[in-house]
Design a protein around this motif. Structure first.
Motif, PDB file in Angstrom:
ATOM      1  N   GLN A   1       0.849  -1.177   0.000  1.00  0.00           N
ATOM      2  CA  GLN A   1       0.000   0.000   0.000  1.00  0.00           C
ATOM      3  C   GLN A   1       0.890   1.234   0.000  1.00  0.00           C
ATOM      4  OE1 GLN A   1      -4.202   0.587   1.549  1.00  0.00           O
ATOM      5  NE2 GLN A   1      -2.981   1.091   3.329  1.00  0.00           N
TER       6      GLN A   1
ATOM      7  N   ASN B   1      -3.904   0.713  -3.415  1.00  0.00           N
ATOM      8  CA  ASN B   1      -3.719  -0.516  -2.654  1.00  0.00           C
ATOM      9  C   ASN B   1      -3.503  -1.695  -3.593  1.00  0.00           C
ATOM     10  OD1 ASN B   1      -4.589  -3.028  -1.105  1.00  0.00           O
ATOM     11  ND2 ASN B   1      -4.696  -1.502   0.510  1.00  0.00           N
TER      12      ASN B   1
ATOM     13  N   HIS C   1      -3.343  -5.240   0.014  1.00  0.00           N
ATOM     14  CA  HIS C   1      -2.890  -5.162   1.402  1.00  0.00           C
ATOM     15  C   HIS C   1      -4.061  -4.854   2.331  1.00  0.00           C
ATOM     16  CE1 HIS C   1       0.693  -5.112   3.941  1.00  0.00           C
ATOM     17  NE2 HIS C   1       0.054  -4.231   4.697  1.00  0.00           N
TER      18      HIS C   1
ATOM     19  N   VAL D   1      -9.521  -2.265  -3.971  1.00  0.00           N
ATOM     20  CA  VAL D   1      -8.376  -3.030  -3.470  1.00  0.00           C
ATOM     21  C   VAL D   1      -7.821  -3.831  -4.641  1.00  0.00           C
ATOM     22  CG1 VAL D   1      -7.578  -4.780  -1.845  1.00  0.00           C
ATOM     23  CG2 VAL D   1      -9.355  -3.150  -1.166  1.00  0.00           C
TER      24      VAL D   1
ATOM     25  N   TYR E   1      -4.990  -0.892 -10.445  1.00  0.00           N
ATOM     26  CA  TYR E   1      -4.672  -0.036  -9.316  1.00  0.00           C
ATOM     27  C   TYR E   1      -5.334   1.325  -9.499  1.00  0.00           C
ATOM     28  CZ  TYR E   1      -1.248  -3.735  -8.993  1.00  0.00           C
ATOM     29  OH  TYR E   1      -0.653  -4.962  -8.945  1.00  0.00           O
TER      30      TYR E   1
END
Length: 742
Positions: free
Chosen positions: A443, A458, A461, A480, A497
């Motif tokens: 992260q 993230n 994580h 996430v 991401y």
């Protein structure tokens, strides 16, 4: 007259069951079906160190001092005997005075006249203290081997050896290990309540030199166990006068010295001695004792060698990781930080041998432009030196990527590519690449203390914990992403991401952690079972909610101890607390015109004066403001402007009137602008200049007669740090000036 064999009343009373048991040289213990003590004889009181006569209902058989690790063995004994069987085995017993002995026990059923089993009768004696020494030897060696096998550290191993041998087999125990060419005493254990006076026997940590002809020197040279059966009939040179004097005072009677040898190498020696400090049935060792001590020494040598190898491997991995993690955290404005890193306790499991438990958990705090800070926490799958090496490469790569000041999602995307690059090259039988990248959760966050804005992305994580107003909650994360290294081929990283933004409340704290914090080995708190992730997270949140007002160091300590159980994986914790007060900042937008350079400088001078920046520092900062703003205005003025054809109707105008054509002046005026932002920190001020030009500045080598090209050179020479970064609208140029003289 009575018949032959008839007993008198006195003899009958003497031969009663209780009288016979009172004189028996063996411990006799009776329990009911539930292992509650019903009776024990005087010898049992002496053997187990239990005071008082036996009576009904005084504790269970475990209260006799059976060590915790042998409790399952006691349960097995009860189950087997209550089914009508006979049980025999060895227990580790800790007596009331703290000494540990090995007890050989036999258990048989106690039957009612009807034949039903109503209890258990246990007979016990100290191992190796009867005519059945040969029988005891194998069981006892097995027990000693088990105790040593569970030891992974040299000091712990040597301590266990001393506990096993004193006082059951010796009044005095010395263990010395080779350190290079020196023999150093590592253990000096003696019977309870006695220690050698000063200037007699050498203390722990001293170098030991046995003279030639000494039995210990002979044992080392020959690599064999030496027995001194009786000192009264032997004569050996003494290491020094104080040692000889003490041996005479305490009445040393016998000794056995065994070298600790493994793979043909002598690691040290083990010395056992008997003296008149204790009252023993036999104050002398014999040949059987010599062979038995030699067998023990073989197991001790293997345990010490394993512990030395393990500690060397662990030290290498820990040193490796220690130097890869940040040695010191930078001082940051508007942010208090505390970190913790703990390797897990060693573990031997799954046939893989002893593992160091040092792994790939890492954290980092990276100063960025204009007082902003990059924060990262991550976990490489696996443990040991390989995981630590991968962690080091990823940390170095992320630090380099972070200097570009790109958004967190872009940083993770680049780190994902790097994770694939560092994968160990492997090929199948056909030569095809089958390299498997490491799996990494990570992260990355960027925090701006002046705006309190937290941007993050993230990669699989665990979310941070947010502590505020007496509550501890998981920070909500909408996207996430997948862990680094597992993204499917053909899927662009931008789709995996995503960047999110939050605003931290004043005084709020964030706790970032790796899974080692909540994944613990089962302990008593959970009844020996493995707790669920929800249970451990709930305990952690409950404990942290009670300390939201504490400083970051206390919060980090609380988080470390919150979840019960032994650490099963290495663990990293990073605690951040935002400032409870707003930091000083001034910001203003100007048209990108040359006349605005002076206005920008005037704004900076007024701000620095209001912040009590020293005059010398303020003048330097104002000078660099002029240089950076001038550079921005020049680039804005030279930027391309849509051209229009100028048509002038009528006769040509005189030269001095040609510039007064209506609308011509508006053509030359640009609609571009720049923003000047000033920030004050504890020891520095930061200046940022934003504009809409996408071109990043660079230092030019100005010629001797060039009029320009020296502005950024001055910034580079006079500022503590400077740089530029792209923004959504263009770019930002920034520099830092310390408020204290260099």
């Amino acid at each position: 007259m009575k018949r032959w064999g008839d007993l008198s009343q006195e003899a009958v009373d003497f031969l009663s069951a209780s009288a016979v048991l009172d004189h028996a040289e063996m411990a006799v213990v009776v329990t009911d079906r539930f292992s509650n003590l019903l009776y024990w004889n005087p010898f049992a009181e002496k053997l187990f160190g239990r005071q008082g006569k036996g009576s009904v209902g005084e504790g269970s058989v475990l209260s006799l001092g059976i060590m915790e690790k042998d409790h399952p063995l006691a349960v097995e004994l009860a189950k087997h005997v209550l089914k009508g069987g006979v049980w025999e085995g060895t227990f580790d017993v800790k007596r009331g005075d703290g000494t540990m002995i090995y007890v050989r026990a036999q258990a048989v059923p106690l039957r009612h006249d009807s034949g039903s089993v109503t209890g258990i009768v246990i007979t016990a004696r100290e191992a190796m203290r009867s005519n059945e020494r040969e029988k005891d030897r194998f069981g006892l060696l097995e027990r000693i081997g088990e105790r040593l096998a569970g030891s992974l550290y040299v000091e712990e191993t040597l301590k266990r050896v001393a506990e096993m041998l004193v006082p059951q087999f010796a009044d005095h125990c010395f263990i010395e290990l080779m350190e290079g060419e020196r023999l150093v005493r590592r253990v000096s254990q003696h019977v309870q309540g006695w220690s050698p006076p000063p200037d007699t026997w050498k203390p722990v940590g001293s170098e030991i030199r046995y003279p030639a002809g000494h039995y210990a020197d002979t044992a080392m040279r020959r690599q064999e166990t030496i027995l001194v059966e009786d000192f009264a009939s032997s004569n050996f040179p003494s290491p020094h006068e104080g040692s000889a004097r003490l041996c005479g005072e305490i009445g040393m009677t016998s000794a056995v010295v065994a070298p600790l040898c493994v793979r043909g190498e002598t690691l040290g020696l083990m010395y056992l001695g008997l003296s008149n400090l204790t009252d023993r049935r036999s104050p002398h060792y014999d040949a059987f004792d010599r062979d038995f001590v030699g067998a023990i020494a073989t197991r001790v040598a293997l345990a010490v060698d394993n512990a030395l190898l393990f500690e060397e491997e662990r030290h290498t991995a820990e040193s490796f990781q220690k130097h890869l993690l940040p040695r010191a955290l930078p001082a940051l404005d508007g942010l208090d930080i505390a970190v913790r890193y703990y390797p897990a306790a060693p573990l031997a499991s799954h046939g893989q041998g002893i593992q160091t438990q040092v792994g790939g958990d890492w954290y980092d705090v990276i100063p960025l432009s204009a007082g902003r800070v990059g924060i990262v926490i991550g976990d490489v799958e696996g443990r040991g030196a390989k995981a630590a090496a991968i962690m080091g490469q990823l940390r170095a790569a992320l630090r380099a990527f972070a200097q570009d000041d790109k958004p967190p999602a872009d940083i993770l995307a680049r780190l994902d590519e790097w994770t694939r690059i560092i994968a160990t090259p492997e090929q199948d039988e056909s030569g095809a690449d089958i390299s498997v990248p490491p799996i990494v959760t990570c992260q990355y966050l960027v925090y701006d203390a002046w705006s309190r804005q937290l941007s993050f992305a993230n990669a699989g994580h665990a979310p941070p914990l947010l502590l505020h107003d007496g509550q501890c909650l998981e920070m909500s994360i909408e996207e996430v992403g997948q862990p680094l290294g597992v993204r499917a081929k053909g899927m662009h990283a931008d789709l995996v991401y995503k960047e999110e933004t939050r605003t931290l409340p004043p005084g709020a704290a964030l706790v970032l952690y790796t899974d080692g914090l909540v994944d613990r080995r089962p302990g008593r708190d959970f009844g020996g079972r493995m707790p669920s992730d929800e249970e451990t997270l709930g305990i952690l949140q409950e404990k942290l909610a009670a300390c939201t007002k504490e400083n970051v160091e206390r919060i980090a300590d609380t988080a470390t101890r919150a979840v019960p159980g032994e650490i099963d994986d290495d663990m990293a914790i990073l605690v951040l607390r935002a400032s409870p007060v707003d930091l000083d900042v001034e910001e203003r937008t100007f048209p990108a015109q040359p006349i605005m350079v002076g206005e920008a400088r005037r704004m900076a001078a007024e701000a620095f004066s209001g912040w009590n920046v020293p005059d010398e520092r303020a003048e330097l900062a104002c000078l660099l403001v002029s240089e950076v703003v001038t550079n921005v205005v020049l680039h804005a003025a030279t930027a391309s402007i849509p051209r229009r054809e100028l048509v002038v109707e009528g006769p040509p105008l005189p030269f001095e009137e040609s510039w007064d054509v209506p609308g011509f002046e508006e053509e030359l005026v640009s609609d571009k602008e720049f923003t000047l932002r000033l920030r004050r920190g504890e020891e520095s001020v930061w200046v940022e200049v934003f504009d809409q030009d996408l071109r990043l500045p660079r230092i030019r080598s100005a010629g001797e007669n060039d009029e320009g090209g020296r502005g950024l050179y001055l910034v580079d020479q006079l500022a503590k740090r400077w740089g530029s970064r792209p923004t959504r609208e263009g770019k930002a140029v920034w520099f830092e000036i310390p408020t204290r003289s260099r």
